[in-house]
Design a protein around this motif. Structure first.
Motif, PDB file in Angstrom:
ATOM      1  N   GLY A  72      57.241  60.323  73.559  1.00 63.01           N
ATOM      2  CA  GLY A  72      57.619  60.855  74.857  1.00 63.01           C
ATOM      3  C   GLY A  72      57.006  60.091  76.013  1.00 63.01           C
ATOM      4  O   GLY A  72      56.285  59.105  75.834  1.00 63.01           O
ATOM      5  N   GLN A  73      57.239  60.576  77.222  1.00 57.48           N
ATOM      6  CA  GLN A  73      56.701  59.912  78.414  1.00 57.48           C
ATOM      7  C   GLN A  73      55.276  60.383  78.687  1.00 57.48           C
ATOM      8  O   GLN A  73      54.862  61.466  78.289  1.00 57.48           O
ATOM      9  CB  GLN A  73      57.585  60.205  79.619  1.00 57.48           C
ATOM     10  CG  GLN A  73      57.598  61.666  80.030  1.00 57.48           C
ATOM     11  CD  GLN A  73      58.428  61.900  81.273  1.00 57.48           C
ATOM     12  OE1 GLN A  73      58.889  60.964  81.924  1.00 57.48           O
ATOM     13  NE2 GLN A  73      58.617  63.169  81.617  1.00 57.48           N
ATOM     14  N   GLY A  74      54.528  59.549  79.385  1.00 59.56           N
ATOM     15  CA  GLY A  74      53.183  59.921  79.770  1.00 59.56           C
ATOM     16  C   GLY A  74      52.191  59.972  78.626  1.00 59.56           C
ATOM     17  O   GLY A  74      51.095  60.526  78.782  1.00 59.56           O
ATOM     18  N   VAL A  75      52.525  59.403  77.474  1.00 58.75           N
ATOM     19  CA  VAL A  75      51.612  59.388  76.331  1.00 58.75           C
ATOM     20  C   VAL A  75      50.506  58.362  76.590  1.00 58.75           C
ATOM     21  O   VAL A  75      50.774  57.251  77.041  1.00 58.75           O
ATOM     22  CB  VAL A  75      52.357  59.066  75.028  1.00 58.75           C
ATOM     23  CG1 VAL A  75      51.381  58.882  73.872  1.00 58.75           C
ATOM     24  CG2 VAL A  75      53.356  60.174  74.710  1.00 58.75           C
ATOM     25  N   PHE A  76      49.261  58.740  76.305  1.00 54.94           N
ATOM     26  CA  PHE A  76      48.120  57.844  76.514  1.00 54.94           C
ATOM     27  C   PHE A  76      47.398  57.650  75.188  1.00 54.94           C
ATOM     28  O   PHE A  76      46.875  58.598  74.616  1.00 54.94           O
ATOM     29  CB  PHE A  76      47.179  58.448  77.559  1.00 54.94           C
ATOM     30  CG  PHE A  76      45.951  57.620  77.853  1.00 54.94           C
ATOM     31  CD1 PHE A  76      45.924  56.250  77.606  1.00 54.94           C
ATOM     32  CD2 PHE A  76      44.819  58.215  78.381  1.00 54.94           C
ATOM     33  CE1 PHE A  76      44.804  55.482  77.881  1.00 54.94           C
ATOM     34  CE2 PHE A  76      43.683  57.465  78.664  1.00 54.94           C
ATOM     35  CZ  PHE A  76      43.674  56.101  78.417  1.00 54.94           C
ATOM     36  N   ILE A  77      47.406  56.403  74.703  1.00 55.95           N
ATOM     37  CA  ILE A  77      46.642  56.045  73.496  1.00 55.95           C
ATOM     38  C   ILE A  77      45.361  55.383  73.980  1.00 55.95           C
ATOM     39  O   ILE A  77      45.374  54.225  74.418  1.00 55.95           O
ATOM     40  CB  ILE A  77      47.455  55.115  72.577  1.00 55.95           C
ATOM     41  CG1 ILE A  77      48.777  55.769  72.181  1.00 55.95           C
ATOM     42  CG2 ILE A  77      46.651  54.767  71.332  1.00 55.95           C
ATOM     43  CD1 ILE A  77      49.691  54.889  71.340  1.00 55.95           C
ATOM     44  N   ASP A  78      44.260  56.112  73.945  1.00 58.44           N
ATOM     45  CA  ASP A  78      42.998  55.643  74.511  1.00 58.44           C
ATOM     46  C   ASP A  78      42.266  54.743  73.514  1.00 58.44           C
ATOM     47  O   ASP A  78      41.996  55.157  72.387  1.00 58.44           O
ATOM     48  CB  ASP A  78      42.132  56.850  74.884  1.00 58.44           C
ATOM     49  CG  ASP A  78      40.989  56.469  75.799  1.00 58.44           C
ATOM     50  OD1 ASP A  78      40.934  55.310  76.210  1.00 58.44           O
ATOM     51  OD2 ASP A  78      40.156  57.346  76.103  1.00 58.44           O
ATOM     52  N   HIS A  79      41.942  53.527  73.917  1.00 65.17           N
ATOM     53  CA  HIS A  79      41.355  52.483  73.055  1.00 65.17           C
ATOM     54  C   HIS A  79      42.361  52.132  71.961  1.00 65.17           C
ATOM     55  O   HIS A  79      42.915  51.048  71.967  1.00 65.17           O
ATOM     56  CB  HIS A  79      40.011  52.929  72.475  1.00 65.17           C
ATOM     57  CG  HIS A  79      38.978  53.163  73.526  1.00 65.17           C
ATOM     58  ND1 HIS A  79      38.428  52.139  74.257  1.00 65.17           N
ATOM     59  CD2 HIS A  79      38.414  54.313  73.983  1.00 65.17           C
ATOM     60  CE1 HIS A  79      37.561  52.623  75.118  1.00 65.17           C
ATOM     61  NE2 HIS A  79      37.527  53.943  74.985  1.00 65.17           N
ATOM     62  N   GLY A  80      42.576  53.014  70.989  1.00 62.19           N
ATOM     63  CA  GLY A  80      43.729  52.878  70.114  1.00 62.19           C
ATOM     64  C   GLY A  80      43.554  52.097  68.831  1.00 62.19           C
ATOM     65  O   GLY A  80      44.429  52.137  67.972  1.00 62.19           O
ATOM     66  N   MET A  81      42.458  51.379  68.660  1.00 57.50           N
ATOM     67  CA  MET A  81      42.306  50.587  67.436  1.00 57.50           C
ATOM     68  C   MET A  81      42.426  51.468  66.197  1.00 57.50           C
ATOM     69  O   MET A  81      41.767  52.492  66.079  1.00 57.50           O
ATOM     70  CB  MET A  81      40.944  49.885  67.431  1.00 57.50           C
ATOM     71  CG  MET A  81      40.696  49.019  66.208  1.00 57.50           C
ATOM     72  SD  MET A  81      41.873  47.653  66.043  1.00 57.50           S
ATOM     73  CE  MET A  81      41.383  46.605  67.424  1.00 57.50           C
ATOM     74  N   GLY A  82      43.315  51.066  65.269  1.00 47.95           N
ATOM     75  CA  GLY A  82      43.480  51.803  64.028  1.00 47.95           C
ATOM     76  C   GLY A  82      44.466  52.950  64.078  1.00 47.95           C
ATOM     77  O   GLY A  82      44.666  53.630  63.072  1.00 47.95           O
ATOM     78  N   VAL A  83      45.109  53.178  65.217  1.00 46.68           N
ATOM     79  CA  VAL A  83      46.112  54.248  65.301  1.00 46.68           C
ATOM     80  C   VAL A  83      47.348  53.856  64.493  1.00 46.68           C
ATOM     81  O   VAL A  83      47.830  52.722  64.581  1.00 46.68           O
ATOM     82  CB  VAL A  83      46.501  54.517  66.769  1.00 46.68           C
ATOM     83  CG1 VAL A  83      47.759  55.394  66.852  1.00 46.68           C
ATOM     84  CG2 VAL A  83      45.356  55.198  67.505  1.00 46.68           C
TER      85      VAL A  83
END
Length: 241
Positions: A72-83
């Motif tokens: 969806g819109q406005g999604v924030f993956i913070d740092h994100g390594m390994g997601v």
């Protein structure tokens, strides 16, 4: 969607300084840009290229999102390594996902096999949400939790397996991870207090004329005992025991 994603980052991350820094130094945003392109190509039936784009994105950002996933819109993956976000996963608007999160499946079944996240969901670092399950709106999933069942809206989930520990999250700050309850510790404390109470009762039995039946009635009528009963039952129900 890009503008909305950028605004969301500035609203949620106090470390965001300027647009240039966010565009070039935030792998979560870059992974979403790659995904928007690969998802569009995937929907119109282009072979190979969508998966190759997602592979390049994984190499550059450390975030793996299958082109079939719906974000969806406005999604924030913070740092994100390994997601890791699987093919049939659905992530609702304004979700917040931290590093090491997996939205995965539980087997080799076909069809919808990955979770569906509602809007404004927060998934803590290292959490695993597995299977075709529904996560309601405004749910908070604690760091390191493993969620295998549907979760109702406005709740907090922690533990392995994940258990609902709080209702009505509407007024809570999504970043207050230190305020998430430790359900296992609470239940162990309740059991410890129960053992101490039983030891005290038996000591009284040895020193008084109370019969075992009267002593049992006294323990049953204790309000603290009843409260701990409910806590322990909820804990065991959450584990499927």
């Amino acid at each position: 969607m890009l503008i909305t994603d950028l605004r969301t980052i500035f609203e949620r991350d106090p470390a965001a300084r300027n647009w240039l820094e966010v565009l070039f130094c935030y792998p979560g945003l870059q992974a979403l840009v790659f995904h928007r392109l690969s998802h569009w190509l995937y929907k119109i039936g282009i072979p190979f290229i969508p998966r190759f784009i997602s592979h390049i994105s994984r190499f550059l950002t450390g975030i793996e999102i299958h082109p079939g996933a719906l974000i969806g819109q406005g999604v924030f993956i913070d740092h994100g390594m390994g997601v890791v976000i699987g093919e049939t996963a659905i992530v609702g608007d304004y979700a917040l996902i931290y590093q090491g999160v997996t939205l995965g499946g539980t087997g080799k079944e076909s069809g919808k096999r990955h979770p569906t996240l509602g809007s404004h969901v927060v998934v803590g670092a290292g959490a695993k949400v597995l299977g075709n399950i529904q996560i309601g709106d405004r749910v908070r999933i604690g760091a390191g939790s493993v969620v295998l069942r549907d979760v109702p809206s406005n709740t907090t989930v922690v533990g392995i397996p994940g258990r609902v520990t709080r209702q009505n999250n509407l007024a809570s700050n999504v970043l207050d991870h230190d305020k998430v309850r430790d359900v296992e510790a609470e239940v162990i404390r309740a059991l410890f207090e129960r053992v101490k109470s039983l030891e005290k009762q038996f000591e009284q039995l040895e020193q008084s004329s109370l019969s075992p039946t009267e002593l049992g009635d006294e323990l049953t009528d204790n309000p603290k005992s009843k409260n701990s009963d409910g806590m322990i039952e909820d804990f065991l129900d959450g584990a499927g025991i």
